[in-house]
Enzyme design. Sequence first.
Site, PDB file in Angstrom:
ATOM      1  CE  LYS A   6      -4.395   0.015   1.899  1.00 33.89           C
ATOM      2  NZ  LYS A   6      -5.457  -0.843   1.610  1.00 33.89           N
TER       3      LYS A   6
HETATM    4  C1  LIG Z   1      -6.217  -1.783   1.104  1.00 28.72           C
HETATM    5  C2  LIG Z   1      -6.633  -2.184  -0.375  1.00 28.72           C
HETATM    6  C3  LIG Z   1      -7.575  -3.140  -0.550  1.00 28.72           C
HETATM    7  C4  LIG Z   1      -8.182  -4.024   0.711  1.00 28.72           C
HETATM    8  O1  LIG Z   1      -7.512  -4.591   1.582  1.00 28.72           O
HETATM    9  P1  LIG Z   1      -7.960  -4.760   3.096  1.00 28.72           P
HETATM   10  O2  LIG Z   1      -6.776  -5.457   3.855  1.00 28.72           O
HETATM   11  O3  LIG Z   1      -8.980  -5.802   2.972  1.00 28.72           O
HETATM   12  O4  LIG Z   1      -8.382  -3.610   3.898  1.00 28.72           O
HETATM   13  C5  LIG Z   1      -7.625  -3.887  -1.720  1.00 28.72           C
HETATM   14  N1  LIG Z   1      -7.173  -3.130  -2.830  1.00 28.72           N
HETATM   15  C6  LIG Z   1      -6.419  -2.280  -2.709  1.00 28.72           C
HETATM   16  C7  LIG Z   1      -5.845  -1.763  -3.970  1.00 28.72           C
HETATM   17  C8  LIG Z   1      -6.174  -1.496  -1.573  1.00 28.72           C
HETATM   18  O5  LIG Z   1      -5.676  -0.431  -1.513  1.00 28.72           O
END
Ligand SMILES: *Cc1c(COP(=O)(O)O)cnc(C)c1O
Length: 304
Positions: free
Chosen positions: A158
């Site tokens: 992320k």
């Molecule tokens: C944060 C995110 C998710 C979901 O992840 P979780 O861990 O379930 O919150 C899915 N795709 C992207 C691109 C993300 O940034």
Amino acid sequence: MVEAKKIWMDGHLVDWAEANVHVMTHALHYGLGVFEGVRCYATKGGGGAIFRLEEHTERLFASAHIVMLDIPFTKEEINMAVVETLKANSLSEGYIRPIAFLGAGSMGLLPKDNPVNVAIAAWEWGAYLGDDGIKNGIRVRVSSYLRHHVNSTMTKAKITGSYVNSIMAKREAIESGYDEAIMLDTEGYVSEGSGENIFMVKDGVIKTTALTSVLKGITRDSVMTILKDKGEVVREERFTRDELYTADEAFFTGTAAEITPIREVDGRVIGTGVPGPVTKGVQETYFKAVKGEDSRYEHWLHRL
Ligand SMILES: *Cc1c(COP(=O)(O)O)cnc(C)c1O
């Protein structure tokens, strides 16, 4: 406007209004930062429970490892700081945003000595795609923007800068009258939403995108576990947009979006146009799990 009382910044709680950085913050210019989105839910007894905190912190450090950002705290310190932030804001329910980023100092793409700053904010935040969306489903469109190639921006991290791509897809979807975007991968298969993983159901077969171009969602993992415990098999494989058009059910998963049914894709109604039995079953168990009402998933909770 988002607001709470305190933000944890580089080891200390500071007032919300004082949690500032300099405009020469490196990450502001080039996007080198990593973050998490975590939720805390009020449980029946009243106390808050953070959902899968340890896994979120693990992923924060994994994201940092991928982009070679050295977080100057341990995972345990970050976990404690998340709890401290919630307490300082008297929150038993809310959204938590840990972020680590390259701070101010030198410019140029690869500065040697800039500090890595870390902050944790928490505030009250309802359903990301709306209460009506959670209940009745949302309308989505396939984006003209592709999800990153696995060798351009790393898709398992992320990374703050990567979300320009998500913002463009989201804006395009909203401006053309939809609620959210679905992005395809660089080979043309369905990848994920702008910040959510995706599941589809057809003739009893449940599929979610394989972990190629998508973020390894913690909600995705929770949903796969929940479905397994219901005796269902989830196939992790790629599928096409027209497979999705003809699905019986589809839904998004994410910490922010939780479990949001998809009722329409590119003007095609999905199934009967209302959330189907698999989606509703997953929602019910998920919301019980996060609120501490299902003992099978107690180990996912970090109670305050
Ligand atoms: C944060 C995110 C998710 C979901 O992840 P979780 O861990 O379930 O919150 C899915 N795709 C992207 C691109 C993300 O940034």
